[in-house]
Design an enzyme around this catalytic site. Structure first.
Site, PDB file in Angstrom:
ATOM      1  N   ASP A  17      38.348  35.764  29.643  1.00  0.00           N
ATOM      2  CA  ASP A  17      38.166  37.345  29.634  1.00  0.00           C
ATOM      3  C   ASP A  17      39.183  37.906  28.684  1.00  0.00           C
ATOM      4  OD1 ASP A  17      40.184  36.641  31.561  1.00  0.00           O
ATOM      5  OD2 ASP A  17      39.089  37.619  33.238  1.00  0.00           O
TER       6      ASP A  17
ATOM      7  N   HIS B 204      43.791  38.360  33.456  1.00  0.00           N
ATOM      8  CA  HIS B 204      44.243  38.801  34.571  1.00  0.00           C
ATOM      9  C   HIS B 204      45.408  37.946  35.138  1.00  0.00           C
ATOM     10  CE1 HIS B 204      40.014  40.463  34.359  1.00  0.00           C
ATOM     11  NE2 HIS B 204      40.790  41.610  34.629  1.00  0.00           N
TER      12      HIS B 204
ATOM     13  N   ASP C  74      44.009  33.266  31.732  1.00  0.00           N
ATOM     14  CA  ASP C  74      43.158  34.440  32.370  1.00  0.00           C
ATOM     15  C   ASP C  74      43.665  35.624  31.908  1.00  0.00           C
ATOM     16  OD1 ASP C  74      40.185  34.878  34.179  1.00  0.00           O
ATOM     17  OD2 ASP C  74      41.848  36.632  34.330  1.00  0.00           O
TER      18      ASP C  74
ATOM     19  N   HIS D 212      42.744  34.888  41.880  1.00  0.00           N
ATOM     20  CA  HIS D 212      43.252  36.120  42.902  1.00  0.00           C
ATOM     21  C   HIS D 212      43.319  35.915  44.096  1.00  0.00           C
ATOM     22  CE1 HIS D 212      43.221  38.393  39.230  1.00  0.00           C
ATOM     23  NE2 HIS D 212      42.216  38.372  38.929  1.00  0.00           N
TER      24      HIS D 212
HETATM   25 ZN   LIG Z   1      40.101  37.617  34.780  1.00  0.00          ZN
END
Ligand SMILES: [Zn+2]
Length: 345
Positions: free
Chosen positions: A248, A163, A161, A124
């Site tokens: 995740d 996200h 991931d 991120h």
């Molecule tokens: Zn994540």
């Protein structure tokens, strides 16, 4: 065939025990590496700190100055969910340098493939800011190093991931040398990763997003990899495959809305490792990102590692969820018909 693993106790200094992204995550993986005997079968790599020039190949001086100052004056929260403590700066610089070490080992043929078990995570972190538990974009630093220092000209990054890897996307959005592919839950944090984000300028077509509705499990992810991710890699023909390996999307994860099992992650890793074997001498480097249920994280990361080592991961005792999965056919058709990477088909 040799698999390298990169671990370091100094990654544990970055810690807030009340946060989901805490040192205990990596401790759980390191414990499982010892327990399973896998650590002794792998080539051990030690990280070095990334140099200022290596960090500046991805981040602005201002961003680096900000987090270095913040982290060396006691730390705190940079935003609502990203913390630093004394030692976080050193851990982050070591994590990105660790990815460089792993990339170098694989490109120079010291190992066939590698898994960098680092934190804080990185995907991120944008060129200009820390966010989403991430300080420095570790995989971005590794990819740039491969291009600028190791002489490669085509790299692919796959990010599974749960996200969207917005930071990695930002870094390479106009870069014609790096394909960035992401599977992620949508609508979900950080809100980017739409279908129409496909890269820009010289990088047009080199960003490929697969935003997924909640509740996708092993079947759906394998379908996405079969129909989109692996064909995209074959079109791209990378000289090195990097993977933002976040766990995740595991069914047990406290913040992820997906239902993948450790076996599912093993299948995905297997498909990526096969693509790497066909396209780039097996050169694949996994870089740890998220994953917040300690057992789910350790089981999934170890299953991926076993695949890299050419072993067949045993069924883990957490099992899998067999609920019906959302139908992805329309989404995948849309991507195949509309994404510029597939346009010449
Ligand atoms: Zn994540």
């Amino acid at each position: 065939m040799t698999t390298a693993i990169l671990t370091d106790q100094r990654f544990l200094v970055h810690d807030d025990p009340s946060h989901v992204e805490r040192a205990e995550r990596l401790r759980a993986i390191y414990h499982a590496l010892d327990e399973s005997g896998l650590r002794s079968q792998a080539l051990a790599l030690e990280p070095r700190a990334a140099t200022p020039a290596e960090l500046l190949a991805v981040h602005t001086q201002q961003h680096l100055d900000t987090i270095q100052r913040f982290g060396t004056h006691g730390g705190g929260y940079l935003d609502t969910d990203t913390y630093m403590v004394d030692g976080s700066w050193e851990a982050a610089v070591l994590a990105s340098g660790g990815v460089i070490q792993a990339v170098e080992a694989v490109v120079q043929g010291i190992s066939t493939n590698a898994f960098a078990f680092v934190r804080p995570p990185g995907h991120h972190a944008t060129p200009t800011r820390a966010m989403g538990f991430c300080l420095i974009n570790n995989i971005g630093v590794g990819a740039r190093y491969a291009l600028q220092q190791l002489g490669l000209s085509r790299v692919a990054i796959v990010d599974y991931d749960v996200h969207h890897g917005n930071g990695t996307q930002d870094i390479f959005y106009e870069d014609p040398q790096v394909l960035f592919c992401s599977t992620h839950a949508a609508p979900y944090y950080p809100g980017t990763g739409r279908l129409d984000e496909v890269g820009q300028g010289a990088g047009l077509g080199a960003t490929l997003n697969v935003p997924l509705t909640f509740g996708v499990g092993d079947k759906g992810y394998v379908q996405v990899f079969n129909e989109i991710i692996i064909p995209a890699l074959h079109r791209w023909k990378p000289e090195l495959l990097l993977v933002s390996a976040g766990y995740d999307a595991h069914w047990s994860d406290p913040i992820g809305p997906m239902v993948v099992s450790a076996q599912g992650f093993a299948q995905m890793t297997h498909m990526l490792a096969n693509a790497a074997a066909e396209l780039c001498n097996g050169r694949i480097v996994l870089v740890l990102e998220g994953g917040y249920n300690l057992n789910g994280l350790a089981a999934s990361a170890l299953a991926s590692l076993q695949v890299l080592m050419g072993q067949n991961p045993k069924a883990d005792d957490m099992g899998r969820i067999n609920a019906p999965e959302p139908d992805l056919a329309a989404l995948l058709n849309h991507i195949r018909q509309r994404h510029p990477l597939f346009a010449t088909e």
